[in-house]
Design an enzyme around this catalytic site. Structure first.
Site, PDB file in Angstrom:
ATOM      1  N   LYS A  94     -11.229  -8.683 -15.640  1.00  0.00           N
ATOM      2  CA  LYS A  94     -11.566 -10.074 -15.312  1.00  0.00           C
ATOM      3  C   LYS A  94     -10.305 -10.901 -15.062  1.00  0.00           C
ATOM      4  O   LYS A  94     -10.199 -11.614 -14.074  1.00  0.00           O
ATOM      5  CB  LYS A  94     -12.327 -10.644 -16.517  1.00  0.00           C
ATOM      6  N   LYS A 106     -10.433  -8.313 -27.126  1.00  0.00           N
ATOM      7  CA  LYS A 106     -11.701  -8.843 -27.638  1.00  0.00           C
ATOM      8  C   LYS A 106     -11.754  -8.631 -29.134  1.00  0.00           C
ATOM      9  O   LYS A 106     -11.194  -7.663 -29.651  1.00  0.00           O
ATOM     10  CB  LYS A 106     -12.898  -8.117 -26.994  1.00  0.00           C
ATOM     11  N   SER A 362      -9.280 -21.276 -20.268  1.00  0.00           N
ATOM     12  CA  SER A 362      -8.490 -20.952 -21.461  1.00  0.00           C
ATOM     13  C   SER A 362      -7.022 -20.814 -21.083  1.00  0.00           C
ATOM     14  O   SER A 362      -6.128 -21.239 -21.829  1.00  0.00           O
ATOM     15  CB  SER A 362      -8.962 -19.635 -22.092  1.00  0.00           C
TER      16      SER A 362
END
Ligand code: NAD
Length: 470
Positions: A94, A106, A362
């Site tokens: 991504k 993650k 972010s």
């Protein structure tokens, strides 16, 4: 029935399918595909009743080809090592797709948030942060968590505060986590960023006559029938932006059930109803569905799974009636289901691209934290003054007054404007990069495969230029 294929295997199947369409050396592809580091923690917390509970948590850093690594932390009973590895890998691809200079990571804590008091959740979050610090799995230049399923600005503020407390004097410490409240170094537009990005991605796809025609759809969002699964952060905001653009919400699914109304469901009224009654069910004018998952099979133009992974499987994929599946959640469609949807001619806008708005904003927040200044703070007034002088000049030259209020022209961009603009540009740019990749390949793959090819190419180039240490 064959054994269940794990999410990490699902992601790797998509990777392998795309890798075959590239000409990179297999050993380089293997390095890109591997998960670089996984940390499994177990730690005690004291419950409010005085008992001690052992909490299990994981952090996976899939790739260090760019640093820091970046990815959300989820609180869910379904969290396990395989899942965080898979979601970390998705983050790598991504970030590459949307040119966010981070590796993928993650984290997950195996708890159901609703079983814990706010005080207990705070203790879990702060202890988790300590464990991450101890093993060097967090830091503005190391690994930067963000919100995900079951977490939000509150948890991010606890992480930031704990990190700052334990790293006194570290100037950039606020950049250790993103998705913080604005008062704690967060950025305007982060909360709605993923949903807004999903909206931009859907809008780009729906704007293309060559994509819409084979689906039997006209271009544009207006009038399109939408079903959304999950009314959390991402699902709510996608529904909001689509509704605002004139789409009709015909079905909404939550964990307690689903409702449908072919004539349209008013989003805000449904949210108010849920707040009042504790459930989306029995919403005036809408029909309840027997099972929440039945909503996925409703007749609609665009289905937006925005809750969890593995929702569209080989079992229900044949019954999906949507023309477009817009993957707002991570991994909502299994590899096999993706093949079935492709055979049915359904356009799948893949998660790797579509929900990248969250990490994009972010990234903006991280830049803001490192630069210690709000976007637009220096130039907003100067820009407004320059635009005002331009408006004066136009009026003077033409001898006519510009229509509307002067503020329409003499206006500078603040942080929210700049974030929305950067996000929109990123989502549009990446969409067309994926489309170009798709068109350039002889195999004319689906959009997911094209997105993976594009991501692999970008990461491969990075490794080739980096070389290997030592
Ligand atoms: P969230 O916790 O805010 O919302 C999830 C919602 O889904 C909740 O309202 C929950 O009740 C609902 N839900 C749970 N199980 C369900 C079920 N079986 N059927 C229907 N609804 C169900 O989480 P979120 O941040 O909105 O994340 C949703 C998805 O989007 C996840 O896959 C996440 O990884 C992905 N995502 C989130 C972000 C982000 O910025 N928050 C960014 C990229 C991707």
């Amino acid at each position: 029935m064959a054994g269940k294929i794990s999410l990490y295997d699902q992601v790797n199947r998509s990777f392998d399918k795309a890798a075959e369409l590239t000409d990179h050396h297999p050993s380089l592809l293997a390095q890109i595909r591997e998960c670089n580091a996984v940390y499994h923690m177990s730690f005690p917390i004291k419950r409010d009743d005085g008992t001690i509970e052992t909490i299990h948590a994981w952090r996976a850093e899939h790739s260090h080809h760019k640093l820091p690594s970046k990815g959300g932390i989820r609180y869910s009973l379904l969290v396990n090592e395989d899942e965080v590895m898979a979601l970390a890998a998705l983050m790598t691809y991504k970030c590459a797709l949307v040119d966010v200079p981070f590796g993928g990571a993650k984290g997950g804590v195996k708890i159901a948030s609703h079983n814990y008091s706010p005080g207990e959740l705070e203790r879990i979050t702060r202890r988790l942060t300590c464990e991450l610090i101890r093993k060097n799995f967090i830091g503005p230049g190391i690994d930067v968590p963000a919100p995900d399923f079951g977490t939000g600005p509150r948890e991010m503020a606890w992480i930031a505060d704990t990190y700052q407390t334990l790293s006194a004097g570290e100037l950039n410490s606020l950049g250790c986590v993103t998705g913080k409240p604005i008062s704690q170094g967060g950025i305007r537009g982060r909360i709605e960023a993923t949903g807004r990005g999903v909206f931009f991605g859907i809008r780009e796809a729906c704007g293309l006559a060559e994509e819409m025609k084979p689906l039997g759809l006209t271009t544009g969002i207006e009038g399109k029938k939408i079903v959304v699964q999950g009314l959390g952060n991402v699902g709510y905001h996608v529904a909001h932006f689509l509704e605002e653009a004139g789409a009709v919400l015909v079905g909404i699914a939550e964990y307690e059930g689903a409702v449908q109304n072919p004539g349209g469901i008013d989003l805000e009224a449904l949210v108010a109803h849920r707040k009042e009654t504790g459930s989306i069910l029995n919403f005036p004018g809408a029909a309840n569905l027997a099972e929440s998952k039945d909503a996925l099979e409703l007749d609609c133009d665009i289905l937006v799974p925005a809750a969890l992974e593995n929702q569209i499987t080989r079992e229900n994929a044949p019954r999906i009636r949507a023309k477009i599946v817009a993957e707002a959640a991570n991994g909502p469609t299994t590899f096999k289901a993706g093949e079935i949807l492709a055979e049915k001619g359904i356009l799948v806008i893949p998660d790797t691209y579509l929900n990248a708005g969250g990490v994009t904003v972010s990234y903006f927040e991280w830049i803001k934290n490192l630069s210690h200044v709000r976007f637009g703070r220096l130039e907003k007034r100067s820009m407004a003054a320059a635009m005002g002088r331009m408006a004066d000049a136009v009026e003077e030259i033409t001898g006519k007054r510009l229509p509307g209020q002067r503020e329409m022209y003499a206006r500078g961009a603040g942080e929210a404007d700049l974030v929305a603009s950067g996000l929109e540009d990123t989502m549009i740019e990446s969409f067309h990069q994926v489309r170009e990749t798709q068109k350039s390949l002889d195999a004319k793959p689906d959009m997911r495969t094209a997105a993976y090819v594009l991501a692999i190419n970008k990461i491969a180039l990075c490794y080739q230029e980096l070389g290997i240490f030592p």
